[in-house]
Scaffold this motif. Structure first.
Motif, PDB file in Angstrom:
ATOM      1  N   TYR A  69      -2.902  -3.239  -7.952  1.00  0.00           N
ATOM      2  CA  TYR A  69      -3.222  -4.313  -8.893  1.00  0.00           C
ATOM      3  C   TYR A  69      -2.162  -4.405  -9.991  1.00  0.00           C
ATOM      4  CZ  TYR A  69      -5.834  -6.984 -12.342  1.00  0.00           C
ATOM      5  OH  TYR A  69      -6.220  -7.926 -13.265  1.00  0.00           O
ATOM      6  N   CYS A  90       0.975   4.008  -2.917  1.00  0.00           N
ATOM      7  CA  CYS A  90       0.648   5.416  -2.629  1.00  0.00           C
ATOM      8  C   CYS A  90       1.726   6.350  -3.162  1.00  0.00           C
ATOM      9  CB  CYS A  90       0.490   5.629  -1.127  1.00  0.00           C
ATOM     10  SG  CYS A  90      -1.064   5.029  -0.464  1.00  0.00           S
ATOM     11  N   TRP A 141       0.835  -1.204   0.000  1.00  0.00           N
ATOM     12  CA  TRP A 141       0.000   0.000   0.000  1.00  0.00           C
ATOM     13  C   TRP A 141       0.870   1.256   0.000  1.00  0.00           C
ATOM     14  CZ3 TRP A 141      -5.102   0.988  -0.582  1.00  0.00           C
ATOM     15  CH2 TRP A 141      -5.557   2.260  -0.237  1.00  0.00           C
ATOM     16  N   ASN A 188      -5.197  11.747 -10.121  1.00  0.00           N
ATOM     17  CA  ASN A 188      -6.590  11.304 -10.213  1.00  0.00           C
ATOM     18  C   ASN A 188      -6.689   9.792 -10.382  1.00  0.00           C
ATOM     19  OD1 ASN A 188      -7.623  13.911 -10.029  1.00  0.00           O
ATOM     20  ND2 ASN A 188      -7.315  14.250 -12.202  1.00  0.00           N
ATOM     21  N   GLU A 189      -5.877   9.069  -9.651  1.00  0.00           N
ATOM     22  CA  GLU A 189      -5.820   7.617  -9.806  1.00  0.00           C
ATOM     23  C   GLU A 189      -6.091   6.951  -8.466  1.00  0.00           C
ATOM     24  OE1 GLU A 189      -2.868   4.660 -12.211  1.00  0.00           O
ATOM     25  OE2 GLU A 189      -1.963   6.226 -11.021  1.00  0.00           O
ATOM     26  N   ASP A 190      -6.682   5.778  -8.513  1.00  0.00           N
ATOM     27  CA  ASP A 190      -7.000   5.021  -7.313  1.00  0.00           C
ATOM     28  C   ASP A 190      -5.794   4.170  -6.905  1.00  0.00           C
ATOM     29  OD1 ASP A 190      -8.147   3.552  -5.273  1.00  0.00           O
ATOM     30  OD2 ASP A 190      -9.870   2.888  -6.444  1.00  0.00           O
ATOM     31  N   VAL A 191      -5.455   4.193  -5.634  1.00  0.00           N
ATOM     32  CA  VAL A 191      -4.302   3.441  -5.129  1.00  0.00           C
ATOM     33  C   VAL A 191      -4.483   1.947  -5.385  1.00  0.00           C
ATOM     34  CG1 VAL A 191      -2.983   2.866  -3.052  1.00  0.00           C
ATOM     35  CG2 VAL A 191      -3.843   5.156  -3.365  1.00  0.00           C
ATOM     36  N   ARG A 192      -5.726   1.471  -5.311  1.00  0.00           N
ATOM     37  CA  ARG A 192      -5.977   0.041  -5.530  1.00  0.00           C
ATOM     38  C   ARG A 192      -5.630  -0.399  -6.947  1.00  0.00           C
ATOM     39  NH1 ARG A 192     -11.842   0.697  -3.105  1.00  0.00           N
ATOM     40  NH2 ARG A 192     -11.544   2.460  -4.470  1.00  0.00           N
ATOM     41  N   GLU A 193      -5.818   0.506  -7.922  1.00  0.00           N
ATOM     42  CA  GLU A 193      -5.437   0.183  -9.301  1.00  0.00           C
ATOM     43  C   GLU A 193      -3.921   0.036  -9.416  1.00  0.00           C
ATOM     44  OE1 GLU A 193      -6.993   3.101 -11.963  1.00  0.00           O
ATOM     45  OE2 GLU A 193      -9.053   2.754 -11.320  1.00  0.00           O
ATOM     46  N   THR A 223       1.250   6.757  -7.093  1.00  0.00           N
ATOM     47  CA  THR A 223      -0.099   6.982  -7.606  1.00  0.00           C
ATOM     48  C   THR A 223      -0.204   8.378  -8.190  1.00  0.00           C
ATOM     49  OG1 THR A 223      -1.028   5.488  -5.954  1.00  0.00           O
ATOM     50  CG2 THR A 223      -2.546   7.019  -6.988  1.00  0.00           C
TER      51      THR A 223
END
Length: 99
Positions: free
Chosen positions: A60, A46, A42, A52-57, A49
Motif C-alpha cells: 500500500y 516482501c 509482492w 513485525n510488519e504486514d506485506v500488504r501495508e 518488509t
C-alpha cells in the motif's frame, strides 16, 4: 458487581487511550528500487518488509508513494519504497532509544 464492571471498562478505555497517545510512531527511510524482469510488487514489498510488519501495508505504501493505479510493475520502472526503521531499545535501568 456493577461497580467492578464499570471500573474495569474505565481502566480498559484509559489504557487504550494511553497507548494511542504515547505509542511508538513508526519512522521510515526511503529506498529506490529498479524493477527487474520477473519482479512483482509482492516480491518487492516482501524484500522491504520489517520483521513485525504486514506485506500488504508495504504494498500500500509503495502504491501511494508512486501513484500506482494497478498492482502491475514493469522492468526498468523506478519505485520509491518506504522502509520501516526498526526500533531498538536497550535497558540499563533507563530506556534509551537507538535509531
Amino acid at each position: 458487581m456493577k461497580a467492578f464492571l464499570v471500573g474495569f471498562c474505565c481502566t480498559c478505555i484509559l489504557f487504550a487511550c494511553f497507548n494511542f497517545l504515547f505509542g511508538e510512531t513508526p519512522s521510515y527511510r526511503e529506498a529506490v528500487v529498479v524493477v527487474k524482469h520477473g519482479d512483482t510488487l509482492w516480491d518487492i514489498a516482501c524484500a522491504h518488509t520489517a520483521e513485525n510488519e504486514d506485506v500488504r501495508e508495504v504494498m500500500y505504501r509503495i502504491q501511494n508513494s508512486n501513484d500506482l493505479k494497478t498492482l502491475h510493475v514493469y522492468p526498468g520502472q523506478v519505485l520509491k519504497v518506504q522502509q520501516r526503521v526498526p526500533y531498538n531499545a536497550q535497558y540499563d535501568g533507563l530506556m534509551i532509544a537507538n535509531k
